[in-house]
Design an enzyme around this catalytic site. Sequence first.
Site, PDB file in Angstrom:
ATOM      1  N   GLU A  81      14.183  -2.651 -36.027  1.00  0.00           N
ATOM      2  CA  GLU A  81      13.055  -2.282 -35.150  1.00  0.00           C
ATOM      3  C   GLU A  81      13.329  -1.086 -34.239  1.00  0.00           C
ATOM      4  O   GLU A  81      12.422  -0.311 -33.944  1.00  0.00           O
ATOM      5  CB  GLU A  81      12.620  -3.493 -34.319  1.00  0.00           C
ATOM      6  CG  GLU A  81      11.940  -4.595 -35.122  1.00  0.00           C
ATOM      7  CD  GLU A  81      12.892  -5.533 -35.833  1.00  0.00           C
ATOM      8  OE1 GLU A  81      14.133  -5.386 -35.664  1.00  0.00           O
ATOM      9  OE2 GLU A  81      12.430  -6.412 -36.577  1.00  0.00           O
ATOM     10  N   HIS A 118      10.015 -20.060 -37.490  1.00  0.00           N
ATOM     11  CA  HIS A 118       9.426 -18.896 -38.172  1.00  0.00           C
ATOM     12  C   HIS A 118       9.425 -19.124 -39.686  1.00  0.00           C
ATOM     13  O   HIS A 118      10.328 -19.773 -40.222  1.00  0.00           O
ATOM     14  CB  HIS A 118      10.281 -17.679 -37.810  1.00  0.00           C
ATOM     15  CG  HIS A 118       9.689 -16.349 -38.128  1.00  0.00           C
ATOM     16  ND1 HIS A 118       9.619 -15.854 -39.410  1.00  0.00           N
ATOM     17  CD2 HIS A 118       9.153 -15.400 -37.324  1.00  0.00           C
ATOM     18  CE1 HIS A 118       9.063 -14.644 -39.375  1.00  0.00           C
ATOM     19  NE2 HIS A 118       8.775 -14.345 -38.125  1.00  0.00           N
ATOM     20  N   ARG A 167      16.406 -10.531 -37.605  1.00  0.00           N
ATOM     21  CA  ARG A 167      17.199 -10.251 -38.812  1.00  0.00           C
ATOM     22  C   ARG A 167      18.668 -10.019 -38.489  1.00  0.00           C
ATOM     23  O   ARG A 167      19.541 -10.399 -39.266  1.00  0.00           O
ATOM     24  CB  ARG A 167      16.634  -9.034 -39.546  1.00  0.00           C
ATOM     25  CG  ARG A 167      15.397  -9.372 -40.351  1.00  0.00           C
ATOM     26  CD  ARG A 167      14.724  -8.147 -40.907  1.00  0.00           C
ATOM     27  NE  ARG A 167      13.489  -8.530 -41.580  1.00  0.00           N
ATOM     28  CZ  ARG A 167      13.381  -8.731 -42.892  1.00  0.00           C
ATOM     29  NH1 ARG A 167      14.402  -8.563 -43.682  1.00  0.00           N
ATOM     30  NH2 ARG A 167      12.225  -9.090 -43.419  1.00  0.00           N
ATOM     31  N   HIS A 191      14.256 -15.616 -34.725  1.00  0.00           N
ATOM     32  CA  HIS A 191      13.956 -15.122 -36.077  1.00  0.00           C
ATOM     33  C   HIS A 191      14.555 -13.757 -36.385  1.00  0.00           C
ATOM     34  O   HIS A 191      14.304 -13.202 -37.456  1.00  0.00           O
ATOM     35  CB  HIS A 191      12.441 -15.016 -36.255  1.00  0.00           C
ATOM     36  CG  HIS A 191      11.835 -13.917 -35.413  1.00  0.00           C
ATOM     37  ND1 HIS A 191      11.483 -14.098 -34.109  1.00  0.00           N
ATOM     38  CD2 HIS A 191      11.561 -12.622 -35.696  1.00  0.00           C
ATOM     39  CE1 HIS A 191      10.998 -12.973 -33.617  1.00  0.00           C
ATOM     40  NE2 HIS A 191      11.046 -12.048 -34.561  1.00  0.00           N
ATOM     41  N   ASP A 226       7.092  -1.810 -33.315  1.00  0.00           N
ATOM     42  CA  ASP A 226       8.332  -1.443 -34.001  1.00  0.00           C
ATOM     43  C   ASP A 226       8.530  -2.083 -35.372  1.00  0.00           C
ATOM     44  O   ASP A 226       9.648  -2.201 -35.848  1.00  0.00           O
ATOM     45  CB  ASP A 226       9.519  -1.826 -33.106  1.00  0.00           C
ATOM     46  CG  ASP A 226       9.568  -3.327 -32.804  1.00  0.00           C
ATOM     47  OD1 ASP A 226       8.748  -4.071 -33.375  1.00  0.00           O
ATOM     48  OD2 ASP A 226      10.429  -3.743 -32.016  1.00  0.00           O
ATOM     49  N   GLU A 274       2.615   0.398 -27.074  1.00  0.00           N
ATOM     50  CA  GLU A 274       3.954  -0.143 -26.749  1.00  0.00           C
ATOM     51  C   GLU A 274       5.030   0.851 -27.203  1.00  0.00           C
ATOM     52  O   GLU A 274       5.986   0.523 -27.915  1.00  0.00           O
ATOM     53  CB  GLU A 274       4.193  -1.524 -27.373  1.00  0.00           C
ATOM     54  CG  GLU A 274       5.264  -2.322 -26.650  1.00  0.00           C
ATOM     55  CD  GLU A 274       5.611  -3.648 -27.327  1.00  0.00           C
ATOM     56  OE1 GLU A 274       6.257  -3.641 -28.377  1.00  0.00           O
ATOM     57  OE2 GLU A 274       5.210  -4.701 -26.781  1.00  0.00           O
TER      58      GLU A 274
HETATM   59  C1  UD1 Z   1       8.797  -9.024 -38.744  1.00  0.00           C
HETATM   60  C2  UD1 Z   1       9.194  -7.758 -37.974  1.00  0.00           C
HETATM   61  C3  UD1 Z   1       9.830  -8.132 -36.652  1.00  0.00           C
HETATM   62  C4  UD1 Z   1       8.952  -9.089 -35.852  1.00  0.00           C
HETATM   63  C5  UD1 Z   1       8.605 -10.282 -36.711  1.00  0.00           C
HETATM   64  C6  UD1 Z   1       7.631 -11.108 -35.937  1.00  0.00           C
HETATM   65  C7  UD1 Z   1       9.885  -5.880 -39.374  1.00  0.00           C
HETATM   66  C8  UD1 Z   1      11.011  -5.134 -39.945  1.00  0.00           C
HETATM   67  N1  UD1 Z   1      10.178  -7.003 -38.697  1.00  0.00           N
HETATM   68  O1  UD1 Z   1       9.987  -9.702 -39.098  1.00  0.00           O
HETATM   69  O2  UD1 Z   1      10.018  -6.968 -35.873  1.00  0.00           O
HETATM   70  O3  UD1 Z   1       9.685  -9.522 -34.725  1.00  0.00           O
HETATM   71  O4  UD1 Z   1       7.979  -9.840 -37.925  1.00  0.00           O
HETATM   72  O5  UD1 Z   1       7.487 -12.385 -36.410  1.00  0.00           O
HETATM   73  O6  UD1 Z   1       8.759  -5.470 -39.524  1.00  0.00           O
HETATM   74  N2  UD1 Z   1       6.575 -15.162 -43.975  1.00  0.00           N
HETATM   75  C9  UD1 Z   1       5.629 -16.061 -44.464  1.00  0.00           C
HETATM   76  N3  UD1 Z   1       4.424 -16.134 -43.830  1.00  0.00           N
HETATM   77  C10 UD1 Z   1       4.123 -15.390 -42.746  1.00  0.00           C
HETATM   78  C11 UD1 Z   1       5.095 -14.502 -42.249  1.00  0.00           C
HETATM   79  C12 UD1 Z   1       6.308 -14.382 -42.874  1.00  0.00           C
HETATM   80  O7  UD1 Z   1       5.867 -16.743 -45.432  1.00  0.00           O
HETATM   81  O8  UD1 Z   1       3.021 -15.514 -42.225  1.00  0.00           O
HETATM   82  C13 UD1 Z   1       7.883 -15.050 -44.664  1.00  0.00           C
HETATM   83  C14 UD1 Z   1       7.778 -14.326 -46.011  1.00  0.00           C
HETATM   84  O9  UD1 Z   1       8.658 -14.929 -46.925  1.00  0.00           O
HETATM   85  C15 UD1 Z   1       8.267 -12.912 -45.670  1.00  0.00           C
HETATM   86  C16 UD1 Z   1       9.313 -13.227 -44.626  1.00  0.00           C
HETATM   87  O10 UD1 Z   1       8.779 -14.298 -43.856  1.00  0.00           O
HETATM   88  O11 UD1 Z   1       8.772 -12.240 -46.787  1.00  0.00           O
HETATM   89  C17 UD1 Z   1       9.721 -12.093 -43.745  1.00  0.00           C
HETATM   90  O12 UD1 Z   1       8.617 -11.409 -43.164  1.00  0.00           O
HETATM   91  P1  UD1 Z   1       8.827  -9.903 -42.612  1.00  0.00           P
HETATM   92  O13 UD1 Z   1       7.578  -9.436 -41.979  1.00  0.00           O
HETATM   93  O14 UD1 Z   1       9.413  -9.060 -43.671  1.00  0.00           O
HETATM   94  O15 UD1 Z   1       9.968 -10.022 -41.530  1.00  0.00           O
HETATM   95  P2  UD1 Z   1      10.055 -10.822 -40.197  1.00  0.00           P
HETATM   96  O16 UD1 Z   1      11.435 -11.341 -40.184  1.00  0.00           O
HETATM   97  O17 UD1 Z   1       8.918 -11.763 -40.038  1.00  0.00           O
HETATM   98  N1  UDP Z   2       4.228 -16.971 -30.840  1.00  0.00           N
HETATM   99  C1  UDP Z   2       3.217 -17.796 -31.344  1.00  0.00           C
HETATM  100  N2  UDP Z   2       3.596 -18.938 -32.019  1.00  0.00           N
HETATM  101  C2  UDP Z   2       4.892 -19.283 -32.199  1.00  0.00           C
HETATM  102  C3  UDP Z   2       5.900 -18.427 -31.698  1.00  0.00           C
HETATM  103  C4  UDP Z   2       5.528 -17.277 -31.032  1.00  0.00           C
HETATM  104  O1  UDP Z   2       2.035 -17.515 -31.191  1.00  0.00           O
HETATM  105  O2  UDP Z   2       5.146 -20.322 -32.817  1.00  0.00           O
HETATM  106  C5  UDP Z   2       3.821 -15.733 -30.139  1.00  0.00           C
HETATM  107  C6  UDP Z   2       4.460 -15.465 -28.799  1.00  0.00           C
HETATM  108  O3  UDP Z   2       3.716 -16.033 -27.748  1.00  0.00           O
HETATM  109  C7  UDP Z   2       4.476 -13.939 -28.726  1.00  0.00           C
HETATM  110  C8  UDP Z   2       4.585 -13.518 -30.183  1.00  0.00           C
HETATM  111  O4  UDP Z   2       4.247 -14.663 -30.962  1.00  0.00           O
HETATM  112  O5  UDP Z   2       3.251 -13.419 -28.241  1.00  0.00           O
HETATM  113  C9  UDP Z   2       5.992 -13.089 -30.483  1.00  0.00           C
HETATM  114  O6  UDP Z   2       6.135 -12.946 -31.843  1.00  0.00           O
HETATM  115  P1  UDP Z   2       7.541 -12.963 -32.559  1.00  0.00           P
HETATM  116  O7  UDP Z   2       8.517 -13.712 -31.720  1.00  0.00           O
HETATM  117  O8  UDP Z   2       7.295 -13.411 -33.943  1.00  0.00           O
HETATM  118  O9  UDP Z   2       7.900 -11.409 -32.644  1.00  0.00           O
HETATM  119  P2  UDP Z   2       8.573 -10.357 -31.642  1.00  0.00           P
HETATM  120  O10 UDP Z   2       7.832 -10.396 -30.355  1.00  0.00           O
HETATM  121  O11 UDP Z   2      10.014 -10.735 -31.509  1.00  0.00           O
HETATM  122  O12 UDP Z   2       8.432  -9.064 -32.356  1.00  0.00           O
END
Ligand code: UD1
Ligand code: UDP
Length: 384
Positions: free
Chosen positions: A133, A247, A216, A214, A97, A119
């Site tokens: 999502e 996160h 939004r 984490h 998603d 999924e």
């Molecule tokens: C995204 C997904 C969410 C998922 C989450 C998992 C969307 C809309 N949301 O949200 O469904 O649950 O990932 O973690 O796709 N960043 C870093 N390094 C990283 C990752 C993220 O610096 O490795 C920071 C960056 O500033 C980036 C921000 O996090 O711009 C947000 O990342 P983004 O993928 O847009 O949204 P998430 O909140 O992580």
């Molecule tokens: N996870 C991880 N390290 C962390 C936190 C979560 O490897 O510090 C793993 C967790 O076991 C799960 C996945 O990340 O498999 C979930 O990701 P996240 O919570 O970022 O996204 P969501 O599932 O809510 O989309």
Amino acid sequence: MANSVMMVFGTRPEAIKMAPLARVLREWPEVDLHICSTGQHREMLEQVLTAFGLSVDQDLKVMTQNQTLNGLARDLLGKLDQAYEQVKPDIVLVHGDTTTSFIASLAAFHRHIPIGHVEAGLRTGNLQQPWPEEANRRLTGVIANLHFAPTTKARDNLLREGVPLEQIEVTGNTVIDALLWMREHLTQTAWHPAADSPLHALQTDQRMVLVTGHRRENFGAGFERICLALAELALRYPDVQFVYPVHLNPQVQKAVYGLLSGRGNIHLVAPQDYQHFVWLMNRAHIILTDSGGVQEEAPALGKPVLVLRKVTERPSVLEGGTVKLVGTNTERIVRETGQLLDDPEAYQRMARVFTPFGDGHASEIIAERLSRWLEETAAKRDDA
Ligand code: UD1
Ligand code: UDP
């Protein structure tokens, strides 16, 4: 000739959940697997690839600091279009998603490339939760050709929306494949965090509450209420350790470090790679989370989970009585966590293994269905 299957993912959870499928498909001679990372995440994605020993064929490197959904979607659409032009896949596999999932599907649809959605079919019925999502998953479902639904409930959601039964396969969730594989690896190697890990110093004789958050839709007031609850709990239970891998989203970092730094029994740590995180879940007494994936994993490990959301797109987890929705109300989080810490009977009722997402073979089921689909499609092409 082998069929060209292109897998596209970009965030931590997508990579964890696609890794077991990639490992299976890499072994299938009839499939030529091309793995494309959009790079929606950077460090958090690299951690997963390393943990699973997975290499990608292509990295679109789209992540920017504090990216906006529209900026991200724009960059993804352009870069994925070029990637499809280059690879010319017979089918694109997406997961779940995220913005990556939906835009990868849209870009494939625009090029008449079939889409397999792993999924598929999870729904809250509320477009605001999880946001964005719920919309991403529904929109992907509208244009996908093959739907891999983890549960019969997810299948029924798709059927209600008019998806033909023959396009749906109930598979279980590949996250259980990933989890069981990692747990086995940790057990076999008697794995422990190394001396330079912040987890190494955790007191083994104290109870530990693991926290992740984490989403939004919780940014701002929701996060503040969650952090206030954690601060209160840490004060009331000085003999309990609270571990929160924070996160990398700057909005999350600012709120959590701003409100929770400097408390002795709250350990704010960097996002953990999958082996450290599975070790943490296994070691936890209780888990507080707004994550989708953690809701699926923790019941398989027999850990009580309080979900920091009002609704879940994974209603199956509620049936086992090991997961409870508590939302983001400070008082409620403190009360429910306190009850689990104070009342052994209440704790035991929730500390049971419950596995509605299969037994760790979802990837094989998906690969077999995909292989049949590839054969059928090739036969139709030959007939035409
Ligand atoms: C995204 C997904 C969410 C998922 C989450 C998992 C969307 C809309 N949301 O949200 O469904 O649950 O990932 O973690 O796709 N960043 C870093 N390094 C990283 C990752 C993220 O610096 O490795 C920071 C960056 O500033 C980036 C921000 O996090 O711009 C947000 O990342 P983004 O993928 O847009 O949204 P998430 O909140 O992580
Ligand atoms: N996870 C991880 N390290 C962390 C936190 C979560 O490897 O510090 C793993 C967790 O076991 C799960 C996945 O990340 O498999 C979930 O990701 P996240 O919570 O970022 O996204 P969501 O599932 O809510 O989309």
